[in-house]
Design a protein around this motif. Structure first.
Motif, PDB file in Angstrom:
ATOM      1  N   LEU A 124       0.849  -1.185   0.000  1.00 14.95           N
ATOM      2  CA  LEU A 124       0.000   0.000   0.000  1.00 14.95           C
ATOM      3  C   LEU A 124       0.885   1.235   0.000  1.00 14.95           C
ATOM      4  N   PHE A 125       0.697   2.097  -1.009  1.00 15.62           N
ATOM      5  CA  PHE A 125       1.433   3.345  -1.117  1.00 15.62           C
ATOM      6  C   PHE A 125       0.449   4.505  -1.176  1.00 15.62           C
ATOM      7  N   GLU A 126       0.936   5.702  -0.829  1.00 18.93           N
ATOM      8  CA  GLU A 126       0.150   6.912  -1.049  1.00 18.93           C
ATOM      9  C   GLU A 126       0.507   7.418  -2.436  1.00 18.93           C
ATOM     10  N   GLY A 127      -0.477   7.497  -3.324  1.00 15.51           N
ATOM     11  CA  GLY A 127      -0.205   7.726  -4.726  1.00 15.51           C
ATOM     12  C   GLY A 127       0.304   9.100  -5.089  1.00 15.51           C
ATOM     13  N   LEU A 128       0.036  10.126  -4.278  1.00 12.60           N
ATOM     14  CA  LEU A 128       0.480  11.477  -4.607  1.00 12.60           C
ATOM     15  C   LEU A 128       1.908  11.737  -4.154  1.00 12.60           C
ATOM     16  N   SER A 129       2.294  11.189  -3.015  1.00 16.98           N
ATOM     17  CA  SER A 129       3.642  11.407  -2.472  1.00 16.98           C
ATOM     18  C   SER A 129       4.576  10.229  -2.726  1.00 16.98           C
ATOM     19  N   GLY A 130       4.027   9.055  -3.006  1.00 16.16           N
ATOM     20  CA  GLY A 130       4.839   7.855  -3.162  1.00 16.16           C
ATOM     21  C   GLY A 130       5.252   7.216  -1.861  1.00 16.16           C
ATOM     22  N   ALA A 131       4.757   7.715  -0.739  1.00 16.36           N
ATOM     23  CA  ALA A 131       5.148   7.180   0.568  1.00 16.36           C
ATOM     24  C   ALA A 131       4.518   5.812   0.809  1.00 16.36           C
ATOM     25  N   LEU A 132       5.293   4.932   1.420  1.00 16.63           N
ATOM     26  CA  LEU A 132       4.769   3.627   1.805  1.00 16.63           C
ATOM     27  C   LEU A 132       3.809   3.781   2.978  1.00 16.63           C
ATOM     28  N   ILE A 133       2.674   3.086   2.916  1.00 10.73           N
ATOM     29  CA  ILE A 133       1.730   3.077   4.037  1.00 10.73           C
ATOM     30  C   ILE A 133       1.945   1.825   4.872  1.00 10.73           C
ATOM     31  N   THR A 134       1.875   0.664   4.259  1.00  7.20           N
ATOM     32  CA  THR A 134       2.197  -0.575   4.950  1.00  7.20           C
ATOM     33  C   THR A 134       2.306  -1.685   3.910  1.00  7.20           C
ATOM     34  N   ALA A 135       2.661  -2.882   4.370  1.00 12.15           N
ATOM     35  CA  ALA A 135       2.770  -4.050   3.490  1.00 12.15           C
ATOM     36  C   ALA A 135       2.332  -5.284   4.266  1.00 12.15           C
ATOM     37  N   VAL A 136       1.766  -6.237   3.547  1.00 15.21           N
ATOM     38  CA  VAL A 136       1.265  -7.462   4.165  1.00 15.21           C
ATOM     39  C   VAL A 136       1.732  -8.650   3.325  1.00 15.21           C
ATOM     40  N   LEU A 137       2.471  -9.553   3.946  1.00 18.42           N
ATOM     41  CA  LEU A 137       2.854 -10.781   3.248  1.00 18.42           C
ATOM     42  C   LEU A 137       1.670 -11.744   3.257  1.00 18.42           C
TER      43      LEU A 137
END
Length: 309
Positions: A124-137
């Motif tokens: 999951l990324f924030e599309g305007l800034s490119g910042a990572l929100i989180t990730a789930v394996l």
């Protein structure tokens, strides 16, 4: 010397960022002056060695489901902390990737699309800034709409607690276009969705008139985007129809596809960096949670939180 958890995480993350993806690399690096200095230790002292490979093995293989959940939530909290003020709008980009596994690792399933046993992590990324929100394996099977909605719903609820008035747009490709995620948006007046939509026997025939026009334009070496939910394109290799499904009503067709939906492709570059540069897919552990921890190491190095660096 007893290592605190914070030092263990910093050491492993710094090693990953420097290209040392395996836990047993710590055996050769625990006396390295640069890594000692990075952890705030006197670089030339001989009685303050860093943690060894077996220590990291015990750490990664001793994780529980609750530990993984808390770490995933910490990434969301770090994302929220990036903003001094609530943003007016954020774009929540969602994308899965493949993480090939070896032998009989936990929850590694055969995926016919990739032609191998693998995991399918969700980023999951924030599309305007490119910042990572989180990730789930995730296991290697294709996610259901219910699973997607459960994961995204938890993230959205936390974002909504922090930013009650922020407009949130969910954006993803065709396998996110399912009733469960759409219902999640419909429950919140401050949410919209923009999903790709796979062609099907009902849509493709309806698009034939526009495809015919696109073929004529192609012969004249002209290109044009068309309706909100359909892009008619003819390339040198043949027809390339694309469908987009959205709850957004204001953007023009061109803005919707080229500026809003098309931009989600940047996520794939971020995922490539996590996998190729930071070795998130180094699946040499035998436990699922151990692999999940390795995914977190890579994610933190992609977008480090200034407050915790």
């Amino acid at each position: 010397m007893i290592d605190c958890l914070a030092d263990l995480l910093r050491q492993r993350i710094f090693q990953t960022a420097c290209g040392y993806a395996d836990g047993n690399d710590a055996n050769d690096l625990r006396q390295d002056p640069a890594f000692k200095l990075a952890l705030g230790r006197a670089p030339l002292d001989t009685d303050n060695d860093l943690a060894s490979g077996p220590t990291f093995s015990r750490l990664e293989n001793g994780l529980t489901r609750k530990d993984i959940y808390r770490l995933a939530k910490t990434l969301v909290e770090a994302f929220i902390a990036r903003y001094a003020d609530p943003p007016s709008v954020i774009v929540l980009d969602m994308d899965h990737s493949d993480d090939r596994t070896h032998r009989q690792q936990e929850l590694a399933f055969y995926n016919p699309y990739y032609g191998s046993h693998c995991y399918r992590p969700l980023f999951l990324f924030e599309g305007l800034s490119g910042a990572l929100i989180t990730a789930v394996l995730r296991p290697g099977k294709r996610p259901t709409g219910r699973e997607n909605a459960a994961i995204i719903g938890r993230v959205v609820r936390r974002l909504r607690q922090a930013w009650p008035d922020t407009h949130i747009v969910l954006r993803g490709d065709g396998h996110f276009s399912n009733p469960e995620l759409m219902a999640l948006c419909e429950e919140d007046a401050q949410m919209d969705f923009l999903f790709g939509l796979a062609g099907n026997p009902a849509l493709v025939p309806a698009a034939k008139p526009l495809l015919a026009k696109a073929r004529a334009l192609h012969e004249q070496r002209r290109a044009q985007a068309h309706r909100l939910v359909f892009k008619a394109e003819v390339m040198g290799l043949g027809d390339n129809p694309r469908f987009v499904e959205t709850s957004l009503t204001n953007p023009t067709s061109e803005t919707l596809y080229w500026d809003l939906y098309y931009a989600r492709g940047q996520d794939e570059n971020f995922i490539k960096a996590i996998k190729n540069d930071l070795a998130s897919d180094r699946t040499s552990n035998h436990t699922f949670f151990g692999h999940h921890m390795r995914l977190f190491y890579a994610c933190v190095r992609l977008h480090p939180d200034p407050q915790s660096a």
